[in-house]
Design a protein around this motif. Structure first.
Motif, PDB file in Angstrom:
ATOM      1  N   SER A 139       3.346   7.431  -0.345  1.00 32.52           N
ATOM      2  CA  SER A 139       4.130   6.272   0.070  1.00 32.52           C
ATOM      3  C   SER A 139       3.216   5.083   0.368  1.00 32.52           C
ATOM      4  O   SER A 139       3.519   3.946   0.012  1.00 32.52           O
ATOM      5  N   GLY A 140       2.079   5.359   1.010  1.00 33.57           N
ATOM      6  CA  GLY A 140       1.116   4.297   1.284  1.00 33.57           C
ATOM      7  C   GLY A 140       0.548   3.682   0.021  1.00 33.57           C
ATOM      8  O   GLY A 140       0.329   2.472  -0.056  1.00 33.57           O
ATOM      9  N   ALA A 141       0.317   4.510  -1.004  1.00 32.73           N
ATOM     10  CA  ALA A 141      -0.175   3.983  -2.281  1.00 32.73           C
ATOM     11  C   ALA A 141       0.894   3.132  -2.961  1.00 32.73           C
ATOM     12  O   ALA A 141       0.600   2.054  -3.497  1.00 32.73           O
ATOM     13  N   LEU A 142       2.148   3.605  -2.927  1.00 35.29           N
ATOM     14  CA  LEU A 142       3.239   2.814  -3.521  1.00 35.29           C
ATOM     15  C   LEU A 142       3.337   1.440  -2.868  1.00 35.29           C
ATOM     16  O   LEU A 142       3.589   0.437  -3.543  1.00 35.29           O
ATOM     17  N   ALA A 143       3.121   1.380  -1.580  1.00 30.58           N
ATOM     18  CA  ALA A 143       3.208   0.109  -0.847  1.00 30.58           C
ATOM     19  C   ALA A 143       2.135  -0.881  -1.291  1.00 30.58           C
ATOM     20  O   ALA A 143       2.264  -2.080  -1.027  1.00 30.58           O
ATOM     21  N   ARG A 144       1.117  -0.410  -1.978  1.00 28.23           N
ATOM     22  CA  ARG A 144       0.038  -1.279  -2.443  1.00 28.23           C
ATOM     23  C   ARG A 144       0.274  -1.826  -3.852  1.00 28.23           C
ATOM     24  O   ARG A 144      -0.533  -2.589  -4.364  1.00 28.23           O
ATOM     25  N   LEU A 145       1.370  -1.420  -4.488  1.00 29.40           N
ATOM     26  CA  LEU A 145       1.729  -2.030  -5.769  1.00 29.40           C
ATOM     27  C   LEU A 145       2.204  -3.463  -5.531  1.00 29.40           C
ATOM     28  O   LEU A 145       2.587  -3.820  -4.416  1.00 29.40           O
ATOM     29  N   SER A 146       2.228  -4.261  -6.574  1.00 25.16           N
ATOM     30  CA  SER A 146       2.653  -5.665  -6.461  1.00 25.16           C
ATOM     31  C   SER A 146       4.117  -5.762  -6.069  1.00 25.16           C
ATOM     32  O   SER A 146       4.941  -4.937  -6.472  1.00 25.16           O
ATOM     33  N   GLY A 147       4.432  -6.812  -5.334  1.00 29.05           N
ATOM     34  CA  GLY A 147       5.812  -7.067  -4.926  1.00 29.05           C
ATOM     35  C   GLY A 147       6.209  -6.224  -3.731  1.00 29.05           C
ATOM     36  O   GLY A 147       5.387  -5.564  -3.106  1.00 29.05           O
ATOM     37  N   ASP A 148       7.475  -6.284  -3.404  1.00 24.68           N
ATOM     38  CA  ASP A 148       8.027  -5.442  -2.351  1.00 24.68           C
ATOM     39  C   ASP A 148       8.560  -4.182  -3.023  1.00 24.68           C
ATOM     40  O   ASP A 148       9.388  -4.247  -3.935  1.00 24.68           O
ATOM     41  N   ILE A 149       8.097  -3.047  -2.569  1.00 28.51           N
ATOM     42  CA  ILE A 149       8.445  -1.762  -3.170  1.00 28.51           C
ATOM     43  C   ILE A 149       9.434  -1.034  -2.275  1.00 28.51           C
ATOM     44  O   ILE A 149       9.204  -0.883  -1.076  1.00 28.51           O
ATOM     45  N   VAL A 150      10.529  -0.581  -2.871  1.00 26.90           N
ATOM     46  CA  VAL A 150      11.518   0.232  -2.175  1.00 26.90           C
ATOM     47  C   VAL A 150      11.529   1.594  -2.864  1.00 26.90           C
ATOM     48  O   VAL A 150      11.800   1.696  -4.061  1.00 26.90           O
ATOM     49  N   TYR A 151      11.212   2.633  -2.109  1.00 33.76           N
ATOM     50  CA  TYR A 151      11.152   4.011  -2.594  1.00 33.76           C
ATOM     51  C   TYR A 151      12.580   4.502  -2.813  1.00 33.76           C
ATOM     52  O   TYR A 151      13.360   4.605  -1.875  1.00 33.76           O
ATOM     53  N   LEU A 152      12.978   4.818  -4.042  1.00 31.65           N
ATOM     54  CA  LEU A 152      14.335   5.263  -4.334  1.00 31.65           C
ATOM     55  C   LEU A 152      14.451   6.781  -4.462  1.00 31.65           C
ATOM     56  O   LEU A 152      15.422   7.376  -3.991  1.00 31.65           O
ATOM     57  N   SER A 153      13.480   7.412  -5.135  1.00 29.39           N
ATOM     58  CA  SER A 153      13.518   8.866  -5.288  1.00 29.39           C
ATOM     59  C   SER A 153      12.125   9.377  -5.601  1.00 29.39           C
ATOM     60  O   SER A 153      11.245   8.616  -6.026  1.00 29.39           O
ATOM     61  N   GLN A 154      11.957  10.701  -5.397  1.00 27.21           N
ATOM     62  CA  GLN A 154      10.656  11.324  -5.647  1.00 27.21           C
ATOM     63  C   GLN A 154      10.863  12.785  -6.021  1.00 27.21           C
ATOM     64  O   GLN A 154      11.555  13.507  -5.304  1.00 27.21           O
ATOM     65  N   ASP A 155      10.283  13.204  -7.132  1.00 23.93           N
ATOM     66  CA  ASP A 155      10.183  14.617  -7.488  1.00 23.93           C
ATOM     67  C   ASP A 155       8.736  15.011  -7.243  1.00 23.93           C
ATOM     68  O   ASP A 155       7.828  14.323  -7.717  1.00 23.93           O
ATOM     69  N   LEU A 156       8.521  16.107  -6.496  1.00 21.16           N
ATOM     70  CA  LEU A 156       7.169  16.517  -6.137  1.00 21.16           C
ATOM     71  C   LEU A 156       6.945  17.989  -6.401  1.00 21.16           C
ATOM     72  O   LEU A 156       7.847  18.805  -6.226  1.00 21.16           O
TER      73      LEU A 156
END
Length: 136
Positions: free
Chosen positions: A61-78
């Motif tokens: 989640s912390g890495a996603l937050a470092r992508l450009s723009g405002d990032i909203v986490y919608l789903s995750q398969d792990l």
């Protein structure tokens, strides 16, 4: 700030300490003794305490937050592949793999323990990427 685009990558790392694990257990309510009790955990397949798998996912989640723009986490398969032990550092890497339309992106997610050269989780997320401050 522009939105994230295909092939953009970002990373984030977190040192996983006994205190981190204990704080996560308190926050999440997951008091499984495999995470908190040295004697109990020593008798398990891991041979000692391990971090919560979702704690490694939080580094993603912390890495996603470092992508450009405002990032909203919608789903995750792990897939959780290997344990993380107290005293190790988890490094998450995310790579945008596809523009799904409607500001939605597919993102490849992985986390490793670099000191062991071992992947601890992998998966794919779907995120919403909008320009920073959009909707004001």
């Amino acid at each position: 700030m522009p939105v994230a685009t295909v092939d953009e990558t970002a990373t984030h790392e977190v040192a996983i300490t006994e205190e981190t694990i204990e704080a996560f257990a308190a926050l999440s309510g997951d008091g499984n003794p495999i995470h908190l009790d040295d004697e109990y955990a020593a008798e398990t397949m891991f041979g000692g305490r391990v971090a919560h798998g979702v704690l490694s996912a939080a580094v993603v989640s912390g890495a996603l937050a470092r992508l450009s723009g405002d990032i909203v986490y919608l789903s995750q398969d792990l897939s959780f592949e290997n344990p993380v032990f107290p005293g190790e550092t988890v490094e998450a890497t995310v790579r945008v793999t596809d523009d799904l339309g409607g500001d939605r992106l597919a993102v490849e997610t992985t986390a490793t323990v670099p000191a062991r050269g071992e992947r601890v989780l992998s998966g794919e997320a779907t995120v919403l990427s909008v320009p920073h401050g959009d909707g004001d």
